[in-house]
Enzyme design. Structure first.
Site, short mmCIF file in Angstrom:
data_model
loop_
_atom_site.label_atom_id
_atom_site.label_comp_id
_atom_site.label_asym_id
_atom_site.label_seq_id
_atom_site.Cartn_x
_atom_site.Cartn_y
_atom_site.Cartn_z
N GLY A 11 -3.24 1.64 8.63
CA GLY A 11 -1.89 0.12 8.18
C GLY A 11 -1.63 -0.26 9.37
O GLY A 11 -1.93 0.74 10.46
N GLN A 12 -1.02 -1.51 9.33
CA GLN A 12 0.24 -2.47 10.22
C GLN A 12 0.65 -0.77 10.73
O GLN A 12 0.88 -0.94 12.20
CB GLN A 12 0.99 -3.05 9.83
CG GLN A 12 0.43 -3.67 8.70
CD GLN A 12 1.35 -5.25 8.67
OE1 GLN A 12 1.56 -6.15 9.72
NE2 GLN A 12 2.19 -5.48 7.33
N ASP A 37 -6.18 11.39 0.80
CA ASP A 37 -5.36 10.56 0.19
C ASP A 37 -4.57 10.85 -1.04
O ASP A 37 -5.00 11.29 -1.42
CB ASP A 37 -7.02 9.98 -1.11
CG ASP A 37 -6.70 9.57 -2.30
OD1 ASP A 37 -5.29 8.95 -2.61
OD2 ASP A 37 -7.50 9.06 -3.13
N TYR A 62 0.89 1.63 -1.37
CA TYR A 62 0.58 0.27 -2.14
C TYR A 62 1.21 -0.36 -1.96
O TYR A 62 2.96 -0.82 -2.36
CB TYR A 62 0.43 0.44 -3.34
CG TYR A 62 -0.41 -0.16 -4.52
CD1 TYR A 62 -1.82 -0.22 -4.61
CD2 TYR A 62 -0.51 -2.03 -4.93
CE1 TYR A 62 -2.20 -1.18 -5.39
CE2 TYR A 62 -0.67 -2.40 -5.16
CZ TYR A 62 -2.23 -2.20 -5.80
OH TYR A 62 -2.79 -3.18 -6.80
N THR A 63 0.93 -1.55 -0.80
CA THR A 63 1.57 -2.93 -0.74
C THR A 63 1.65 -4.79 -1.31
O THR A 63 1.70 -5.06 -0.09
CB THR A 63 1.91 -3.13 0.94
OG1 THR A 63 0.34 -3.45 1.29
CG2 THR A 63 2.48 -1.94 1.88
N ASP A 103 13.07 -3.13 0.98
CA ASP A 103 13.83 -3.93 0.95
C ASP A 103 14.08 -4.46 -0.42
O ASP A 103 14.46 -4.91 -1.31
CB ASP A 103 13.97 -5.08 1.96
CG ASP A 103 12.22 -6.14 1.54
OD1 ASP A 103 11.79 -5.23 1.42
OD2 ASP A 103 12.46 -7.27 2.32
N TYR A 126 5.80 -3.96 -7.55
CA TYR A 126 5.92 -2.91 -5.49
C TYR A 126 7.18 -2.17 -5.07
O TYR A 126 7.55 -1.12 -4.92
CB TYR A 126 5.53 -4.26 -4.60
CG TYR A 126 5.92 -3.80 -3.62
CD1 TYR A 126 5.23 -2.26 -3.17
CD2 TYR A 126 6.67 -3.97 -2.93
CE1 TYR A 126 5.05 -1.87 -1.77
CE2 TYR A 126 6.44 -3.79 -1.35
CZ TYR A 126 6.64 -2.55 -0.71
OH TYR A 126 6.47 -2.28 0.33
N1 LIG Z 1 4.51 -4.95 4.59
C1 LIG Z 1 5.57 -4.79 4.46
O1 LIG Z 1 5.72 -6.33 4.92
C2 LIG Z 1 6.05 -4.15 4.30
C3 LIG Z 1 7.56 -4.47 3.67
C4 LIG Z 1 8.82 -3.01 3.36
C5 LIG Z 1 8.47 -2.38 3.22
N2 LIG Z 1 7.09 -1.85 4.08
C6 LIG Z 1 6.84 -0.34 4.14
O2 LIG Z 1 6.39 0.17 5.03
C7 LIG Z 1 5.35 0.66 5.18
C8 LIG Z 1 4.12 0.53 5.62
O3 LIG Z 1 3.59 -0.47 5.64
P1 LIG Z 1 2.04 -1.51 5.88
O4 LIG Z 1 3.13 -2.78 6.30
O5 LIG Z 1 1.87 -1.13 7.24
O6 LIG Z 1 1.46 -1.40 4.72
P2 LIG Z 1 -0.48 -1.71 4.77
O7 LIG Z 1 -0.40 -1.95 6.94
O8 LIG Z 1 -0.85 -1.74 3.35
O9 LIG Z 1 -1.01 -0.02 4.87
C9 LIG Z 1 -0.62 1.17 3.83
C10 LIG Z 1 -1.78 1.87 4.52
O10 LIG Z 1 -1.63 3.13 3.31
C11 LIG Z 1 -2.99 3.35 3.41
N3 LIG Z 1 -3.05 3.87 1.90
C12 LIG Z 1 -2.99 3.07 0.99
N4 LIG Z 1 -3.67 3.60 -0.27
C13 LIG Z 1 -3.39 5.15 0.03
C14 LIG Z 1 -3.70 6.31 -0.34
N5 LIG Z 1 -4.13 6.37 -1.59
N6 LIG Z 1 -3.97 7.71 0.66
C15 LIG Z 1 -4.35 6.46 1.66
N7 LIG Z 1 -3.65 5.73 2.73
C16 LIG Z 1 -3.49 4.46 1.36
C17 LIG Z 1 -3.82 1.74 3.14
O11 LIG Z 1 -5.73 1.94 3.18
P3 LIG Z 1 -6.12 0.75 3.05
O12 LIG Z 1 -6.36 -0.42 3.56
O13 LIG Z 1 -7.69 1.17 3.12
O14 LIG Z 1 -6.18 0.15 1.05
C18 LIG Z 1 -3.13 0.80 4.47
O15 LIG Z 1 -3.47 1.40 5.56
C19 LIG Z 1 5.10 0.68 3.83
O16 LIG Z 1 5.78 2.15 2.81
C20 LIG Z 1 5.87 0.09 2.62
O17 LIG Z 1 5.44 0.10 1.74
C21 LIG Z 1 6.08 -2.60 4.33
#
Ligand SMILES: NC(=O)c1ccc[n+]([C@@H]2O[C@H](COP(=O)([O-])OP(=O)(O)OC[C@H]3O[C@@H](n4cnc5c(N)ncnc54)[C@H](OP(=O)(O)O)[C@@H]3O)[C@@H](O)[C@H]2O)c1
Length: 296
Positions: A11-12, A37, A62-63, A103, A126
């Protein structure tokens, strides 16, 4: 023995934690979804038993905020059950768990930035699923850090900054919401803070009050429209192209999920307890664009 288990490594945020963790020479097993997983309770238990990490960093989530509205089972499986599985395995093996929340656990009606003790009240699936994940962790293990972050963007993965840059190539006018505000957070900066905390966990330097829930986002607050405006101001200087931005209310932007009007996070507890803070969002954005520029 590997000391850190990282989940969601593609992920990011996971990508940045893995990259920087390796740069720092940390002993880190970075597993993406295909390798672990987190919704698979038995697999999580097995991996944690094999690796026996001192620390688990869970960036898997799950984002897809809009998709979650019609796919709540999957959102809850990843955002509630996954963290619970990790917390149970962490508790069993004596590992610390660092987890990320959002947030969007807040309803956004408050006129000022949210602190950790403010009442949660998610207005979408979400946010509900992430709030359930927080509760699941707290119920299982005290040795956790839940870092609530917001509006995450980075060089790797899909995010607002990269979407805006792509749209700028395709369109002369872009409509962006101007009645929702929050704190843009650069994934690389967030990863750095997380790894500083990780080092303290590994060195046994985390005091009892170092555990718990913390807000951890870029400094400063802006609307999506203001964020886009800054992206094009900075990107325009580099790429020479600036589309016309049209400010619209959220009610005019077609999306399935409702989003909080104000989801700015007050991160002073993180500064007070851990002495850690992210940069001003504009400075971080400029760095991210430099990075994209160098790698274009
Ligand atoms: N993005 C935002 O703006 C934002 C804002 C607030 C908080 N956050 C939180 O910050 C954290 C990091 O977010 P991020 O932006 O890095 O999210 P992201 O880019 O969507 O990455 C999430 C990763 O989790 C993986 N994933 C999904 N289901 C999974 C499972 N069952 N088992 C293992 N891996 C799984 C995804 O794999 P696939 O690519 O294969 O689906 C993806 O690589 C998360 O907790 C998110 O809720 C994010």
């Amino acid at each position: 023995m590997t000391r850190i288990l990282l989940t969601g490594a593609n992920g990011q945020l996971g990508y940045e934690v893995a990259r920087k963790g390796r740069e720092m020479g940390l002993d880190l097993a970075a597993l993406d979804r295909s390798q672990l997983d987190i919704t698979d309770r038995a697999a999580v238990a097995d991996v944690v038993q094999q690796i026996a990490p001192d620390l688990i960093i869970n960036t898997a989530a799950y984002t897809a905020v809009d998709r979650a509205e019609t796919d709540s089972q999957a959102a809850f499986a990843v955002n509630r059950d996954g963290p619970r599985n990790l917390a149970e395995a962490a508790q069993k093996h004596g590992s610390v768990l660092i987890h990320f929340s959002t947030d969007y656990v807040f309803d956004g009606s408050q006129p000022h930035a949210y602190v950790e003790q403010d009442e949660v009240g998610p207005i979408g699936v979400y946010g509900e699923s992430k709030e359930a994940g927080e509760a699941a962790i707290r119920a299982v293990t005290e040795r956790h850090l839940i870092l609530r972050t917001s509006w995450v963007y980075g060089v790797h993965g899909a995010n607002f900054v990269r979407t805006m840059l792509r749209l700028a190539q395709e369109r002369a006018h872009i409509r962006v919401v101007n009645d929702q505000s929050g704190c843009p957070t650069y994934a690389a900066d967030l990863a750095e803070v997380v790894l500083r905390l990780a080092e303290r966990v590994l060195n046994g330097q985390l005091q009892q009050d170092g555990y718990g829930t913390f807000h951890c986002a870029g400094q400063g607050q802006v609307t999506w429209h203001g964020f886009a405006d800054k992206i094009f101001q900075l990107a325009g200087e580099r790429f020479g192209k600036k589309p016309e931005l049209i400010a619209i209310p959220g009610s005019e932007f077609p999306s399935r999920a409702r989003r909080p009007a104000n989801s700015a996070l007050d991160c002073s507890k993180l500064a007070r307890v851990h002495g850690l803070a992210l940069r001003q969002w504009q400075e971080a954005l400029s760095d991210m664009l430099d990075h994209l520029d160098r790698n274009a």
